[in-house]
Design a protein around this motif. Structure first.
Motif, PDB file in Angstrom:
ATOM      1  N   VAL B 142       0.808  -1.220   0.000  1.00 33.29           N
ATOM      2  CA  VAL B 142       0.000   0.000   0.000  1.00 33.29           C
ATOM      3  C   VAL B 142       0.842   1.271   0.000  1.00 33.29           C
ATOM      4  O   VAL B 142       0.316   2.358  -0.208  1.00 33.29           O
ATOM      5  N   THR B 143       2.135   1.148   0.216  1.00 36.68           N
ATOM      6  CA  THR B 143       2.967   2.345   0.088  1.00 36.68           C
ATOM      7  C   THR B 143       3.221   2.639  -1.391  1.00 36.68           C
ATOM      8  O   THR B 143       3.770   3.677  -1.732  1.00 36.68           O
ATOM      9  N   GLY B 144       2.822   1.707  -2.265  1.00 35.63           N
ATOM     10  CA  GLY B 144       2.887   1.983  -3.700  1.00 35.63           C
ATOM     11  C   GLY B 144       4.249   1.751  -4.305  1.00 35.63           C
ATOM     12  O   GLY B 144       4.489   2.084  -5.455  1.00 35.63           O
ATOM     13  N   ALA B 150      -0.274  -1.781  -7.116  1.00 33.87           N
ATOM     14  CA  ALA B 150       0.288  -0.839  -6.151  1.00 33.87           C
ATOM     15  C   ALA B 150      -0.430   0.504  -6.238  1.00 33.87           C
ATOM     16  O   ALA B 150      -0.635   1.041  -7.314  1.00 33.87           O
ATOM     17  N   ILE B 151      -0.843   1.018  -5.101  1.00 31.19           N
ATOM     18  CA  ILE B 151      -1.477   2.332  -5.074  1.00 31.19           C
ATOM     19  C   ILE B 151      -0.634   3.275  -4.251  1.00 31.19           C
ATOM     20  O   ILE B 151       0.127   2.857  -3.400  1.00 31.19           O
ATOM     21  N   GLY B 153      -0.467   7.733  -2.949  1.00 35.94           N
ATOM     22  CA  GLY B 153      -0.881   9.122  -3.120  1.00 35.94           C
ATOM     23  C   GLY B 153      -2.276   9.420  -2.627  1.00 35.94           C
ATOM     24  O   GLY B 153      -2.833  10.463  -2.935  1.00 35.94           O
ATOM     25  N   GLY B 154      -2.885   8.533  -1.854  1.00 31.55           N
ATOM     26  CA  GLY B 154      -4.213   8.805  -1.299  1.00 31.55           C
ATOM     27  C   GLY B 154      -5.227   9.031  -2.400  1.00 31.55           C
ATOM     28  O   GLY B 154      -5.130   8.434  -3.475  1.00 31.55           O
ATOM     29  N   GLY B 157      -4.311   9.846  -5.995  1.00 36.02           N
ATOM     30  CA  GLY B 157      -3.821   8.791  -6.869  1.00 36.02           C
ATOM     31  C   GLY B 157      -4.830   8.438  -7.947  1.00 36.02           C
ATOM     32  O   GLY B 157      -4.553   8.520  -9.136  1.00 36.02           O
ATOM     33  N   SER B 160      -5.546  11.289 -10.298  1.00 37.23           N
ATOM     34  CA  SER B 160      -4.486  11.563 -11.275  1.00 37.23           C
ATOM     35  C   SER B 160      -4.662  10.693 -12.512  1.00 37.23           C
ATOM     36  O   SER B 160      -4.417  11.152 -13.626  1.00 37.23           O
ATOM     37  N   VAL B 212       1.867  16.840  -7.052  1.00 39.48           N
ATOM     38  CA  VAL B 212       1.582  15.793  -6.068  1.00 39.48           C
ATOM     39  C   VAL B 212       1.642  14.444  -6.769  1.00 39.48           C
ATOM     40  O   VAL B 212       2.304  13.514  -6.327  1.00 39.48           O
ATOM     41  N   SER B 213       0.922  14.339  -7.875  1.00 37.00           N
ATOM     42  CA  SER B 213       0.886  13.108  -8.658  1.00 37.00           C
ATOM     43  C   SER B 213       0.487  13.551 -10.063  1.00 37.00           C
ATOM     44  O   SER B 213      -0.656  13.915 -10.286  1.00 37.00           O
ATOM     45  N   TRP B 214       1.440  13.588 -10.981  1.00 35.79           N
ATOM     46  CA  TRP B 214       1.220  14.168 -12.312  1.00 35.79           C
ATOM     47  C   TRP B 214      -0.067  13.644 -12.933  1.00 35.79           C
ATOM     48  O   TRP B 214      -0.286  12.445 -12.885  1.00 35.79           O
TER      49      TRP B 214
END
Ligand SMILES: [Zn+2]
Lengths: 148, 410
Positions: B142-144, B150-151, B153-154, B157, B160, B212-214
């Motif tokens: 879960v830390t991606g 894999a996820i 960015g909360g 994510g 995005s 934050v997350s392109w």
């Protein structure tokens, strides 16, 4: 924050939340991964292939249970580039996370892409699964994607 | 069905990050009192109450009962609605059903969020707990950092992926998301009930905020806001007696599809930017309102945009322009308050997000525009018909409300 909050102990039993899903589709996928194969579930009526397989076809609303092997090559449908981890801490290197439609499969699946610069990633790019060295029947077996 | 109109609106005096001077029921009652002051009504005029806020965000599970005295519901029918981001408009629809069906003549819709007393991330995690538990047992990271599914960015994510797909299919660029965020923060500066206000906002300034997350930057993301909104609905007969001005409900619609977030365990088959529910619900709402060409007939739009790209994306989904056209309208200045397709003169959700209120504020802001009471953020063109959009659930639930300056005939 501590002066504004107070902790109260409590528990939730989360063990029952997984039993139904683990039964068929996900179990079948994880078992296949021990042999480096991706086994999804196909709808016998409309032919839609899901990985991992659900109990019901999303389109036909009927129970499905037909195994279908899916390729470990596919195409990027959308992607993001992460600059922070889930706790908001900046990452040392930006992380490319694509959503991939594997060949022979209709559902999409997320992962991490390595071996390519973030600025070179694009929708439609061909990629393949890089398998882990030791396969254990875990989602970690599909270690990451690399360009085809 | 009977005609239904909006006869009154009440906001808390401010929408800000932290209201430490009031507790939850006290803050709610500020908006309730404002609605009574604005309409001259008293609690005796209200037949039923519909209440809406996010589940678990403040750790309060029965706020509509805790706040019973503050929403003046003692001895009256009361029901709470929680449908994620769309909560405010789902509660409004429930109020509409009450009056349109003839069960009640006057209904008060009460919504709030007091983010500062809770944790939005914890609340959002509660939505995906069953899936998360299953993913954890299947070996997901879960830390991606690695592995399939894999996820990271909360909630940004999943968003995005939507924004990225939208840019690819529309031909818009990240600079258009920057420009939209800037446009709405400038609009917010003219709205006394907006949270993030910047009269000097520019695309260049937004572009300087960190990715934050392109393609989503910090400057594209909504704030967490404390605030409450109240809306009073009445039948045509009662509205004629009780109100000088009324914004009429011409139609409502809502639609859901499969969860398009990190739905690993049941397989995602939907492009998060495709958003069929917005297409289906808006077409249904047009048909019910007798609207043939929304581009010509809808004068004003409020889009639920927790993230700035969604203004452009949803304008296309609801048929206010063709796919790939929204960013061109933006470049031509048509989305401004002075333009031909003004949108989010309020500043949108990207400027103010007390979640339980946010989808209702889309409706109340359309009502203010229709009634010509939006003050400094009243758009230049005449607004005869306006569309309010709500977005929420597991990213895939959409609500639509169309308002007009005249009641529907027949
Ligand atoms: Zn099927």
């Amino acid at each position: 924050m501590m002066e504004e909050t107070r902790e109260v102990q409590g528990t939730w039993d989360l063990s029952t939340l997984k039993f139904r899903i683990e039964g068929v589709g996900l179990r079948r996928m994880l078992d296949g991964m021990k042999e480096g194969k991706l086994i999804g579930t196909k709808c016998h009526k409309c032919g839609t292939v899901y990985l991992p397989g659900p109990f019901n076809c999303r389109k036909c609303h009927i129970a499905i249970n037909e195994p279908a092997e899916v390729s470990d090559h596919g195409e990027i449908m959308t992607f993001t580039i992460g600059y922070a981890d889930v706790r908001g801490n900046p990452l040392e290197e930006p992380r490319v996370a694509p959503v991939v439609k594997l060949d022979g499969c209709d559902s999409w699946i997320m992962g991490v892409l390595q071996g390519v610069k973030p600025e070179d990633v694009h929708v439609g790019m061909r990629v393949k699964v890089q398998w882990a060295e030791n396969l254990t029947g875990s989602l970690q077996d599909m270690a990451y994607y690399v360009p085809e | 069905m009977r005609n239904v109109g909006i006869i009154g609106i009440g906001y808390t005096p401010v929408f800000v990050s932290k209201r430490k001077d009031v507790n939850i029921p006290e803050m709610i009652s500020e908006a309730v009192d404002a609605a009574f002051v604005n309409t001259g009504l008293t609690p005796a005029d209200i037949d039923a109450i519909v209440f809406g806020n996010m589940h678990t965000f403040e750790g309060v599970n029965l706020p509509h009962l805790w706040a019973a005295e503050h929403i003046r519901s003692l001895g009256k029918p009361v029901m709470r609605i929680a449908t994620g981001g769309t909560t405010g408009m789902a509660a409004f629809h429930a109020g509409y059903y009450n009056v349109a069906s003839g069960l009640a003549d006057v209904v008060m819709v009460v919504t709030y969020e007091k983010h500062s007393e809770g944790d939005a991330q914890v609340g959002l995690m509660g939505i995906i707990t069953p899936e998360l538990m299953t993913m954890l047992s299947a070996g997901i990271d879960v830390t991606g950092g690695s592995g399939m599914g894999a996820i990271g960015g909360g909630s940004a994510g999943g968003i995005s992926f939507q924004a990225s797909s939208y840019l690819y299919h529309s031909g818009a660029g990240i600079e258009h998301i920057d420009a939209q965020a800037a446009l709405e923060r400038r609009n917010a500066a003219k709205n006394p009930y907006a949270h993030l206000k910047d009269p000097e906002a520019t695309a260049e300034k937004i572009a300087q905020t960190p990715l934050v997350s392109w393609p989503i930057r910090f400057g594209h993301i909504c704030p967490t806001t404390d605030g409450a909104t109240v809306c009073i609905l009445a039948s045509e007969e009662r509205a004629a007696k009780l109100a000088d001005k009324t914004a009429w409900v011409l139609s409502v619609a809502n639609c859901a599809s499969d969860a398009t977030t990190a739905n690993l365990i049941e397989s995602q088959i939907t492009d998060p930017a495709e958003h069929r529910p917005a297409v289906i619900a808006s077409r249904q709402a047009y048909e019910r309102a007798g609207i043939v060409d929304p581009k010509k007939e809808i004068d004003y739009v409020e889009i639920y945009n927790g993230f700035a790209h969604q203004t452009l994306m949803y304008l296309e989904k609801i048929g206010m322009c063709e796919v790939g056209e929204a960013h061109k309208l933006q470049e031509a200045g048509e989305l401004e308050m002075s333009g031909r397709c003004p949108v989010n003169a309020s500043g949108g959700v990207v400027s103010t997000n007390a979640i339980g209120t946010s989808a209702l504020n889309r409706v109340t802001e359309c009502a203010l525009q229709v009634m010509g009471q939006a003050g400094e953020h009243q758009v230049e063109k005449d607004v005869h018909k306006a569309l309010a959009h709500g977005w929420g659930g597991m990213m895939q639930y959409v609500t639509i409300t169309i308002l007009g300056d005249k009641p529907k005939k027949g």
